[in-house]
Scaffold this motif. Structure first.
Motif, PDB file in Angstrom:
ATOM      1  N   PHE A  22      32.932  11.495  14.427  1.00 24.80           N
ATOM      2  CA  PHE A  22      31.952  11.591  13.360  1.00 24.80           C
ATOM      3  C   PHE A  22      32.671  11.798  12.034  1.00 24.80           C
ATOM      4  CE2 PHE A  22      29.224  14.161  10.581  1.00 24.80           C
ATOM      5  CZ  PHE A  22      28.127  13.323  10.483  1.00 24.80           C
ATOM      6  N   ARG A  23      32.223  11.032  11.029  1.00 21.98           N
ATOM      7  CA  ARG A  23      32.753  11.169   9.670  1.00 21.98           C
ATOM      8  C   ARG A  23      31.580  11.451   8.737  1.00 21.98           C
ATOM      9  NH1 ARG A  23      33.596   7.230   5.394  1.00 21.98           N
ATOM     10  NH2 ARG A  23      32.976   5.602   6.849  1.00 21.98           N
ATOM     11  N   ARG A  24      31.555  12.644   8.144  1.00 29.06           N
ATOM     12  CA  ARG A  24      30.501  13.002   7.192  1.00 29.06           C
ATOM     13  C   ARG A  24      30.761  12.268   5.874  1.00 29.06           C
ATOM     14  NH1 ARG A  24      26.966  17.455   6.085  1.00 29.06           N
ATOM     15  NH2 ARG A  24      27.599  18.362   8.059  1.00 29.06           N
ATOM     16  N   ILE A  25      29.716  11.633   5.361  1.00 26.34           N
ATOM     17  CA  ILE A  25      29.810  10.960   4.071  1.00 26.34           C
ATOM     18  C   ILE A  25      29.117  11.799   3.002  1.00 26.34           C
ATOM     19  CG2 ILE A  25      29.182   8.888   2.784  1.00 26.34           C
ATOM     20  CD1 ILE A  25      29.335   7.389   5.502  1.00 26.34           C
ATOM     21  N   LEU A  26      27.884  12.225   3.263  1.00 24.39           N
ATOM     22  CA  LEU A  26      27.124  13.057   2.321  1.00 24.39           C
ATOM     23  C   LEU A  26      26.672  14.330   3.008  1.00 24.39           C
ATOM     24  CD1 LEU A  26      24.842  10.316   0.733  1.00 24.39           C
ATOM     25  CD2 LEU A  26      26.870  11.354  -0.281  1.00 24.39           C
ATOM     26  N   PRO A  27      26.551  15.453   2.391  1.00 23.56           N
ATOM     27  CA  PRO A  27      26.890  15.667   0.988  1.00 23.56           C
ATOM     28  C   PRO A  27      28.394  15.598   0.745  1.00 23.56           C
ATOM     29  CG  PRO A  27      26.179  17.733   1.979  1.00 23.56           C
ATOM     30  CD  PRO A  27      26.018  16.665   3.021  1.00 23.56           C
ATOM     31  N   TRP A  28      28.753  15.129  -0.454  1.00 25.62           N
ATOM     32  CA  TRP A  28      30.147  14.935  -0.834  1.00 25.62           C
ATOM     33  C   TRP A  28      30.941  16.219  -0.684  1.00 25.62           C
ATOM     34  CZ3 TRP A  28      32.119  10.312  -1.434  1.00 25.62           C
ATOM     35  CH2 TRP A  28      31.297   9.253  -1.816  1.00 25.62           C
ATOM     36  N   GLY A  29      32.109  16.106  -0.086  1.00 26.55           N
ATOM     37  CA  GLY A  29      33.061  17.202  -0.040  1.00 26.55           C
ATOM     38  C   GLY A  29      32.642  18.407   0.772  1.00 26.55           C
ATOM     39  N   SER A  31      31.752  20.160   4.674  1.00 24.69           N
ATOM     40  CA  SER A  31      31.814  20.035   6.126  1.00 24.69           C
ATOM     41  C   SER A  31      30.794  20.964   6.770  1.00 24.69           C
ATOM     42  CB  SER A  31      33.219  20.365   6.627  1.00 24.69           C
ATOM     43  OG  SER A  31      33.555  21.691   6.273  1.00 24.69           O
ATOM     44  N   GLU A  32      29.999  21.616   5.953  1.00 26.17           N
ATOM     45  CA  GLU A  32      28.993  22.561   6.438  1.00 26.17           C
ATOM     46  C   GLU A  32      27.692  21.840   6.786  1.00 26.17           C
ATOM     47  OE1 GLU A  32      29.771  25.784   6.906  1.00 26.17           O
ATOM     48  OE2 GLU A  32      31.776  25.192   6.261  1.00 26.17           O
ATOM     49  N   PRO A  33      26.879  22.425   7.655  1.00 28.00           N
ATOM     50  CA  PRO A  33      25.554  21.844   7.944  1.00 28.00           C
ATOM     51  C   PRO A  33      24.731  21.713   6.661  1.00 28.00           C
ATOM     52  CG  PRO A  33      26.076  23.589   9.503  1.00 28.00           C
ATOM     53  CD  PRO A  33      27.133  23.630   8.436  1.00 28.00           C
ATOM     54  N   SER A  34      23.874  20.696   6.635  1.00 25.19           N
ATOM     55  CA  SER A  34      23.040  20.467   5.455  1.00 25.19           C
ATOM     56  C   SER A  34      21.671  19.955   5.890  1.00 25.19           C
ATOM     57  CB  SER A  34      23.708  19.448   4.526  1.00 25.19           C
ATOM     58  OG  SER A  34      23.916  18.230   5.200  1.00 25.19           O
ATOM     59  N   ASP A  35      20.660  20.185   5.047  1.00 20.57           N
ATOM     60  CA  ASP A  35      19.300  19.735   5.354  1.00 20.57           C
ATOM     61  C   ASP A  35      19.161  18.218   5.296  1.00 20.57           C
ATOM     62  OD1 ASP A  35      18.483  22.308   5.768  1.00 20.57           O
ATOM     63  OD2 ASP A  35      17.425  22.490   3.853  1.00 20.57           O
ATOM     64  N   THR A  36      19.980  17.577   4.488  1.00 22.66           N
ATOM     65  CA  THR A  36      20.004  16.121   4.417  1.00 22.66           C
ATOM     66  C   THR A  36      21.456  15.682   4.386  1.00 22.66           C
ATOM     67  OG1 THR A  36      19.990  16.065   1.997  1.00 22.66           O
ATOM     68  CG2 THR A  36      17.851  15.971   3.107  1.00 22.66           C
ATOM     69  N   SER A 110      17.547  14.409   7.953  1.00 14.96           N
ATOM     70  CA  SER A 110      16.684  15.046   6.951  1.00 14.96           C
ATOM     71  C   SER A 110      15.731  15.994   7.656  1.00 14.96           C
ATOM     72  CB  SER A 110      15.882  13.983   6.195  1.00 14.96           C
ATOM     73  OG  SER A 110      15.041  13.295   7.100  1.00 14.96           O
ATOM     74  N   MET A 111      15.162  16.879   6.905  1.00 22.03           N
ATOM     75  CA  MET A 111      14.181  17.800   7.491  1.00 22.03           C
ATOM     76  C   MET A 111      12.828  17.130   7.677  1.00 22.03           C
ATOM     77  SD  MET A 111      16.032  20.251   8.246  1.00 22.03           S
ATOM     78  CE  MET A 111      14.837  21.414   8.860  1.00 22.03           C
ATOM     79  N   GLY A 112      12.604  15.988   7.043  1.00 17.66           N
ATOM     80  CA  GLY A 112      11.377  15.226   7.206  1.00 17.66           C
ATOM     81  C   GLY A 112      11.676  13.880   7.845  1.00 17.66           C
ATOM     82  N   PRO A 113      10.659  13.232   8.413  1.00 15.26           N
ATOM     83  CA  PRO A 113      10.847  11.954   9.138  1.00 15.26           C
ATOM     84  C   PRO A 113      10.941  10.758   8.189  1.00 15.26           C
ATOM     85  CG  PRO A 113       8.561  12.634   9.254  1.00 15.26           C
ATOM     86  CD  PRO A 113       9.301  13.729   8.515  1.00 15.26           C
ATOM     87  N   LEU A 114      12.127  10.488   7.654  1.00 13.50           N
ATOM     88  CA  LEU A 114      12.300   9.400   6.690  1.00 13.50           C
ATOM     89  C   LEU A 114      11.895   8.041   7.220  1.00 13.50           C
ATOM     90  CD1 LEU A 114      15.789  10.289   5.154  1.00 13.50           C
ATOM     91  CD2 LEU A 114      13.549  10.712   4.176  1.00 13.50           C
ATOM     92  N   GLY A 115      12.040   7.810   8.517  1.00 14.08           N
ATOM     93  CA  GLY A 115      11.794   6.487   9.071  1.00 14.08           C
ATOM     94  C   GLY A 115      10.351   6.180   9.412  1.00 14.08           C
ATOM     95  N   GLU A 116       9.454   7.123   9.208  1.00  8.55           N
ATOM     96  CA  GLU A 116       8.055   6.892   9.596  1.00  8.55           C
ATOM     97  C   GLU A 116       7.217   6.510   8.389  1.00  8.55           C
ATOM     98  OE1 GLU A 116       6.517  10.124  11.871  1.00  8.55           O
ATOM     99  OE2 GLU A 116       8.203  10.097  13.258  1.00  8.55           O
ATOM    100  N   ALA A 117       6.254   5.625   8.614  1.00  7.63           N
ATOM    101  CA  ALA A 117       5.356   5.213   7.541  1.00  7.63           C
ATOM    102  C   ALA A 117       4.403   6.365   7.214  1.00  7.63           C
ATOM    103  CB  ALA A 117       4.553   3.990   7.979  1.00  7.63           C
ATOM    104  N   SER A 118       4.028   6.432   5.961  1.00  7.45           N
ATOM    105  CA  SER A 118       3.111   7.523   5.557  1.00  7.45           C
ATOM    106  C   SER A 118       1.667   7.084   5.648  1.00  7.45           C
ATOM    107  CB  SER A 118       3.432   7.962   4.142  1.00  7.45           C
ATOM    108  OG  SER A 118       3.493   6.872   3.268  1.00  7.45           O
TER     109      SER A 118
END
Length: 118
Positions: A22-29, A31-36, A110-118
């Protein structure tokens, strides 16, 4: 002129996460867990990643190679250009049946379902 950032594959660090490279791209710089965030998962030839789940939603896009995605006991074949949305709490893992080719997927969480239609 505004500045922009570039992360080169050759300069990035891969680490073992859930049984895949696994290679983290975002958030930049970070290595910690993130919400997105966004990263690249590489499942080695003939290997299976570790079944896991997490509270965030995860969207995958297959860049190259092919394999089988397991999500909550369901199985689907995926190849280049295919996308998959894994919901919060769903157990998922990947199986690369090729003896020679890596399976590379972009992961966006993400904390929300980005791939689902609203």
């Amino acid at each position: 002129m505004s500045e922009f950032k570039v992360q080169r594959r050759a300069e990035s660090q891969f680490q073992d996460v859930y049984g895949c490279a696994f290679r983290r791209i975002l958030p930049w710089g970070s290595s910690e867990p993130s919400d997105t965030g966004m990263g690249v998962c590489v499942v080695a030839p003939g290997s299976v990643s570790t079944p896991h789940s997490h509270v965030d939603h995860e969207q995958f896009y297959v860049v190259r190679g092919s394999g089988v995605a397991h999500v909550d006991g369901q199985v689907v074949d995926l190849g280049p250009g295919d996308a998959l949305v894994v919901g919060s709490g769903q157990v998922h893992y990947f199986e690369n049946g090729s003896p020679t080719e890596e399976w590379e997927l972009v992961s966006v969480w993400s904390m929300g379902p980005l791939g689902e239609a609203s």
